[in-house]
Design a protein around this motif. Structure first.
Motif, PDB file in Angstrom:
ATOM      1  N   LEU A   1      42.074  41.889  41.155  1.00 24.22           N
ATOM      2  CA  LEU A   1      42.068  43.308  40.830  1.00 24.22           C
ATOM      3  C   LEU A   1      40.630  43.823  40.826  1.00 24.22           C
ATOM      4  N   ASN A   2      40.412  44.923  41.512  1.00 23.33           N
ATOM      5  CA  ASN A   2      39.088  45.536  41.552  1.00 23.33           C
ATOM      6  C   ASN A   2      38.867  46.313  40.251  1.00 23.33           C
ATOM      7  N   LYS A   3      38.096  45.748  39.345  1.00 23.34           N
ATOM      8  CA  LYS A   3      37.908  46.352  38.031  1.00 23.34           C
ATOM      9  C   LYS A   3      37.029  47.606  38.070  1.00 23.34           C
TER      10      LYS A   3
ATOM     11  N   PRO B   1      39.392  52.152  56.228  1.00 18.47           N
ATOM     12  CA  PRO B   1      38.111  52.868  56.216  1.00 18.47           C
ATOM     13  C   PRO B   1      37.616  53.284  54.839  1.00 18.47           C
ATOM     14  N   LEU B   2      38.428  53.133  53.800  1.00 14.54           N
ATOM     15  CA  LEU B   2      38.035  53.596  52.471  1.00 14.54           C
ATOM     16  C   LEU B   2      37.345  52.519  51.634  1.00 14.54           C
ATOM     17  N   GLY B   3      37.197  51.335  52.193  1.00 15.74           N
ATOM     18  CA  GLY B   3      36.476  50.282  51.473  1.00 15.74           C
ATOM     19  C   GLY B   3      37.313  49.651  50.379  1.00 15.74           C
ATOM     20  N   LYS B   4      36.633  49.121  49.354  1.00 17.40           N
ATOM     21  CA  LYS B   4      37.300  48.408  48.278  1.00 17.40           C
ATOM     22  C   LYS B   4      38.156  49.348  47.445  1.00 17.40           C
ATOM     23  N   GLN B   5      39.446  48.977  47.313  1.00 19.43           N
ATOM     24  CA  GLN B   5      40.379  49.802  46.563  1.00 19.43           C
ATOM     25  C   GLN B   5      40.985  48.992  45.413  1.00 19.43           C
TER      26      GLN B   5
END
Length: 225
Positions: free
Chosen positions: A66-68, A181-185
């Motif tokens: 999970l991207n915190k 294209p939106l990078g890290k989500q």
């Protein structure tokens, strides 16, 4: 959003002055059947996309975290971007131009033509033009996907199923698994390890054909009802 409104206006004008019809031929008015079709498309695409990304880390020393650092507002903004891009592409490739092509050439030829256009379009949207190998990979992936979406429109005479399929895949691919294209989500890979050799090829093939095969089965099932 302005671009989508302009697309609708242009679509209405084209229909009015070429075949004297309105936007109803695109099957935009919601009803129970179309909402069910949208839901089926969305859920199947989300499931296959999720399974694909899980497979990319299942056999190696890697996993999803999970991207915190992501915020709820960032997720909403990214999701809105995906919704707008999907609607724009669907109106362009599965809207009035596909409808007119079906009327002129029939479903099979029109769907193939739409798929080719969708594949070529992604050369530019992915900034791949000039790299033959990358262009070939992108064309195969997006043309097959575009063909499935075009057939979905032709079979249902509505844009709900292709929109559901397209949105389900893009939302999970770009927002859930940060592949776009939106990078890290929402989720990110723990490290840079990636599949190689035969497993990589098999997962790649799964990515390309799994959803179209499911939709083929779905249409076969519907034809027996």
């Amino acid at each position: 959003m302005i671009g989508i409104i302009i697309e609708l206006i242009i679509s209405w004008l084209i229909l009015k002055f070429t075949v004297k019809k309105d936007l109803s031929v695109l099957g935009l008015k919601p009803n129970q059947t179309r909402l069910i079709q949208w839901s089926i498309g969305f859920l199947l695409a989300a499931a296959i996309c999720s399974l694909y990304h899980i497979l990319t880390t299942a056999f190696i020393n890697n996993n999803w975290l999970l991207n915190k650092q992501i915020t709820f507002s960032a997720i909403l903004m990214s999701s809105w971007w995906v919704v707008k891009s999907v609607l724009f592409e669907e109106l362009l490739f599965r809207g009035v131009l596909l409808y007119l092509a079906i009327e002129k050439w029939g479903s099979t030829k029109a769907s193939i033509f739409s798929a080719i256009c969708f594949g070529v379009y992604h050369w530019f949207s992915y900034n791949a033009f000039g790299n033959p190998f990358q262009m070939g990979i992108i064309f195969v992936m997006t043309a097959i996907f575009g063909w499935m979406l075009a057939v979905s429109f032709a079979k249902t005479k509505s844009m709900y199923l292709p929109i559901g399929l397209h949105l389900g895949w893009n939302l999970f691919n770009i927002i859930i698994f940060s592949n776009g294209p939106l990078g890290k989500q929402l989720f990110i890979k723990a490290n840079q390890s990636h599949l190689e050799g035969i497993p990589s090829l098999l997962v790649f093939i799964f990515q390309i054909i799994a959803l179209p095969l499911l939709m083929y089965g779905y249409f076969k099932f519907r034809s027996r009802e």
